[in-house]
Scaffold this motif. Structure first.
Motif, PDB file in Angstrom:
ATOM      1  N   ASP A  38       0.855  -1.152   0.114  1.00 44.73           N
ATOM      2  CA  ASP A  38      -0.061  -0.211  -0.048  1.00 44.73           C
ATOM      3  C   ASP A  38       1.030   1.148   0.188  1.00 44.73           C
ATOM      4  N   CYS A  39       2.356   1.084   0.333  1.00 44.30           N
ATOM      5  CA  CYS A  39       2.999   2.456   0.318  1.00 44.30           C
ATOM      6  C   CYS A  39       3.371   2.651  -1.186  1.00 44.30           C
ATOM      7  N   GLY A  40       3.125   1.646  -1.928  1.00 45.63           N
ATOM      8  CA  GLY A  40       3.574   1.995  -3.417  1.00 45.63           C
ATOM      9  C   GLY A  40       2.846   3.179  -4.187  1.00 45.63           C
ATOM     10  N   SER A  82      -0.106   2.398  -9.611  1.00 42.77           N
ATOM     11  CA  SER A  82       0.555   2.876  -8.459  1.00 42.77           C
ATOM     12  C   SER A  82       2.004   3.066  -8.595  1.00 42.77           C
ATOM     13  N   PRO A  83       2.688   4.008  -8.234  1.00 41.79           N
ATOM     14  CA  PRO A  83       4.209   3.853  -8.096  1.00 41.79           C
ATOM     15  C   PRO A  83       4.778   3.430  -7.036  1.00 41.79           C
ATOM     16  N   LEU A  84       5.804   3.037  -6.983  1.00 41.22           N
ATOM     17  CA  LEU A  84       6.927   2.250  -5.897  1.00 41.22           C
ATOM     18  C   LEU A  84       7.755   3.230  -5.298  1.00 41.22           C
ATOM     19  N   PHE A  85       7.385   3.878  -4.183  1.00 41.09           N
ATOM     20  CA  PHE A  85       8.089   4.917  -3.613  1.00 41.09           C
ATOM     21  C   PHE A  85       9.228   4.089  -2.815  1.00 41.09           C
ATOM     22  N   ILE A  86      10.586   4.814  -2.962  1.00 38.97           N
ATOM     23  CA  ILE A  86      11.462   4.240  -2.270  1.00 38.97           C
ATOM     24  C   ILE A  86      11.618   4.777  -0.741  1.00 38.97           C
ATOM     25  N   SER A  87      11.088   5.778  -0.577  1.00 37.59           N
ATOM     26  CA  SER A  87      10.752   6.492   0.844  1.00 37.59           C
ATOM     27  C   SER A  87       9.560   7.271   0.807  1.00 37.59           C
ATOM     28  N   LYS A  88       9.262   7.217   2.171  1.00 36.97           N
ATOM     29  CA  LYS A  88       7.826   7.935   2.325  1.00 36.97           C
ATOM     30  C   LYS A  88       7.738   9.412   1.904  1.00 36.97           C
ATOM     31  N   PRO A  89       6.903   9.685   1.221  1.00 36.08           N
ATOM     32  CA  PRO A  89       6.923  11.181   0.346  1.00 36.08           C
ATOM     33  C   PRO A  89       6.538  12.152   1.501  1.00 36.08           C
ATOM     34  N   MET A 135      12.495  -2.550  -1.657  1.00 35.28           N
ATOM     35  CA  MET A 135      13.465  -3.712  -1.948  1.00 35.28           C
ATOM     36  C   MET A 135      12.771  -4.843  -2.163  1.00 35.28           C
ATOM     37  N   LYS A 136      11.857  -5.433  -1.469  1.00 35.34           N
ATOM     38  CA  LYS A 136      11.464  -6.805  -1.837  1.00 35.34           C
ATOM     39  C   LYS A 136      10.606  -6.650  -3.079  1.00 35.34           C
ATOM     40  N   LYS A 137      10.173  -5.639  -3.609  1.00 39.07           N
ATOM     41  CA  LYS A 137       9.331  -5.763  -4.838  1.00 39.07           C
ATOM     42  C   LYS A 137      10.302  -5.673  -6.089  1.00 39.07           C
ATOM     43  N   VAL A 138      11.564  -5.046  -5.650  1.00 44.24           N
ATOM     44  CA  VAL A 138      12.724  -5.059  -6.969  1.00 44.24           C
ATOM     45  C   VAL A 138      13.344  -6.364  -6.715  1.00 44.24           C
ATOM     46  N   SER A 139      13.464  -7.073  -5.630  1.00 43.84           N
ATOM     47  CA  SER A 139      14.130  -8.133  -5.551  1.00 43.84           C
ATOM     48  C   SER A 139      13.742  -9.178  -6.479  1.00 43.84           C
ATOM     49  N   HIS A 187      11.930  -2.040  11.932  1.00 42.55           N
ATOM     50  CA  HIS A 187      13.084  -1.101  11.956  1.00 42.55           C
ATOM     51  C   HIS A 187      12.754   0.140  11.447  1.00 42.55           C
ATOM     52  N   GLY A 188      11.248   0.408  11.208  1.00 41.50           N
ATOM     53  CA  GLY A 188      11.284   1.558  11.070  1.00 41.50           C
ATOM     54  C   GLY A 188      10.984   2.278   9.585  1.00 41.50           C
ATOM     55  N   ASP A 189      11.317   1.557   8.712  1.00 40.07           N
ATOM     56  CA  ASP A 189      11.421   1.997   7.213  1.00 40.07           C
ATOM     57  C   ASP A 189      10.734   1.018   6.349  1.00 40.07           C
ATOM     58  N   ALA A 190       9.260   0.848   6.774  1.00 36.54           N
ATOM     59  CA  ALA A 190       8.468   0.013   5.863  1.00 36.54           C
ATOM     60  C   ALA A 190       8.328   0.086   4.298  1.00 36.54           C
ATOM     61  N   VAL A 191       8.352   1.543   4.087  1.00 43.62           N
ATOM     62  CA  VAL A 191       8.311   1.776   2.772  1.00 43.62           C
ATOM     63  C   VAL A 191       9.480   1.358   1.905  1.00 43.62           C
ATOM     64  N   PHE A 192      10.672   1.647   2.472  1.00 39.29           N
ATOM     65  CA  PHE A 192      12.070   1.006   1.620  1.00 39.29           C
ATOM     66  C   PHE A 192      11.800  -0.525   1.598  1.00 39.29           C
ATOM     67  N   SER A 193      11.581  -1.118   2.500  1.00 32.53           N
ATOM     68  CA  SER A 193      11.606  -2.445   2.786  1.00 32.53           C
ATOM     69  C   SER A 193      10.715  -2.903   1.505  1.00 32.53           C
ATOM     70  N   GLY A 194       9.533  -2.441   1.572  1.00 32.96           N
ATOM     71  CA  GLY A 194       8.482  -2.643   0.357  1.00 32.96           C
ATOM     72  C   GLY A 194       9.179  -2.562  -0.927  1.00 32.96           C
TER      73      GLY A 194
END
Length: 365
Positions: A233-235, A276-283, A258-262, A249-256
């Motif tokens: 949903d962060c995407g 929907s875009p895939l954000f690398i950090s919370k806007p 990385m998992k998508k890119v993996s 670890h406090g960075d769910a957006v970045f984790s999402g």
């Protein structure tokens, strides 16, 4: 690269483009680097950085016609290589160009008539002094390659018949090349050009070798206390729910991200118009505040595609002494929802890019 699909399309770096060969890129080509290919009747000039006023370097070209539109449609993305402008939206420019098939045919017919005229007016002995003297670089396919001399036409002057055989100097004088719309800006540096090949993201999830990756994903979700659906949903979309998916670890957006890119670490581009875009950090702001409406028709803008971290390492020049580089985490491209275009227009439409820096650039080097 079609502009409507059920799944996200993934762009991968393909073979290098050699414009010295007869098979050159055109505006139909999706590619990395090189010089942008202009559409018929569209004047595509090199834009400048809004921050430092330096010429921008061409990053990608995406051919993306819409199924419901009669127009050919190409989007070119440019970036500033000044380190002070990295990670800033004003250091990027997105230009959308369109044309009708009738414009392409007219351009092709005009180029063909021009070639015929040159052959008819030039004396037959004009091929004696060069193996390919009749090949003046006129495109065999529709669309001309954008160069410093934007449009260059071959003209020949009529030569009155004479019984005496003319000398070599008179042969050369019978051929002249006149320049129209001469570009005052010198040809600048460019990134090495590569074709972009396209696959569906679903092809990777259907891969029989993904069972182990899915097992690791389930273990990660249990360990971090956040599900893939929540992180997804962060995407993007109009109603992001970041608080819902806070990993330990406090960075769910970045984790999402990385998992998508993996699923495909080599991807250089993700395409999903109206998706929907895939954000690398919370806007810092929501989409309505970040992305302004179209400055031409007032329509809202929609997400179209984004550039991925793997593209950064591919943006290099042929000159070993050049230090040109562009750093980013991801670049989100938003375009006019109605893809407005005035018939007969000869200027591209400027769209909007949201640039997010990489929270940890070391992961991609």
């Amino acid at each position: 690269m079609a502009a409507s699909q059920e799944n996200t399309l993934i762009g991968l770096c393909d073979e290098a483009i050699d414009n010295n060969k007869k098979t050159r890129s055109t505006f139909y080509t999706s590619k990395i680097g090189g010089e942008p290919d202009k559409l018929p009747a569209v004047c595509l000039m090199c834009p400048s950085c809004s921050l430092c006023k330096s010429p921008l370097i061409h990053v990608v070209q995406v051919y993306c016609p819409l199924d419901t539109s009669p127009y050919h449609r190409t989007i070119n993305v440019f970036a500033c290589t000044n380190t002070d402008c990295h990670g800033k939206c004003d250091g990027w420019k997105v230009l959308r160009s369109q044309c009708l098939e009738s414009d392409v045919k007219s351009s092709t017919e005009a180029a063909g008539a021009q070639q015929v005229s040159a052959v008819q007016e030039a004396p037959m002995f004009s091929t004696d002094w060069c193996d390919d003297a009749d090949d003046w670089g006129v495109e065999e396919e529709c669309g001309e390659t954008w160069t410093t001399s934007q449009t260059q036409t071959l003209q020949t002057t009529s030569m009155s018949a004479t019984k005496a055989a003319p000398d070599v100097s008179s042969q050369l004088q019978s051929l002249s090349i006149s320049t129209v719309e001469e570009d005052s800006q010198p040809k600048g540096p460019a990134f090495k050009p590569f074709y972009i090949s396209v696959v569906e993201e679903s092809d990777f999830t259907r891969d029989t070798g993904m069972e182990h990756a899915q097992e690791l994903l389930r273990e990660y979700e249990q360990r971090e206390g956040a599900t893939m659906m929540e992180l997804g949903d962060c995407g993007g979309g109009g109603e992001e729910k970041y608080e819902k998916a806070e990993a330990r670890h406090g960075d769910a957006v970045f984790s999402g991200f990385m998992k998508k890119v993996s699923l495909c670490p080599e991807q250089v581009l993700r395409y999903y118009r109206n998706g929907s875009p895939l954000f690398i950090s919370k806007p810092m702001l929501d989409l309505k505040q970040m992305v302004p409406p179209c400055s031409y028709c007032g329509s809202g803008r929609t997400f179209e595609f984004q550039l991925m971290p793997a593209l950064v390492t591919l943006l290099c020049t042929s000159d070993d002494n050049s230090e040109l580089a562009v750093e980013f985490g991801t670049v989100l491209v938003y375009t006019c929802h109605s893809s407005c275009w005035k018939s007969g227009s000869n200027s591209p439409m400027e769209e909007f890019a949201v640039v997010q820096p990489d929270p940890d650039q070391r992961l991609f080097k």
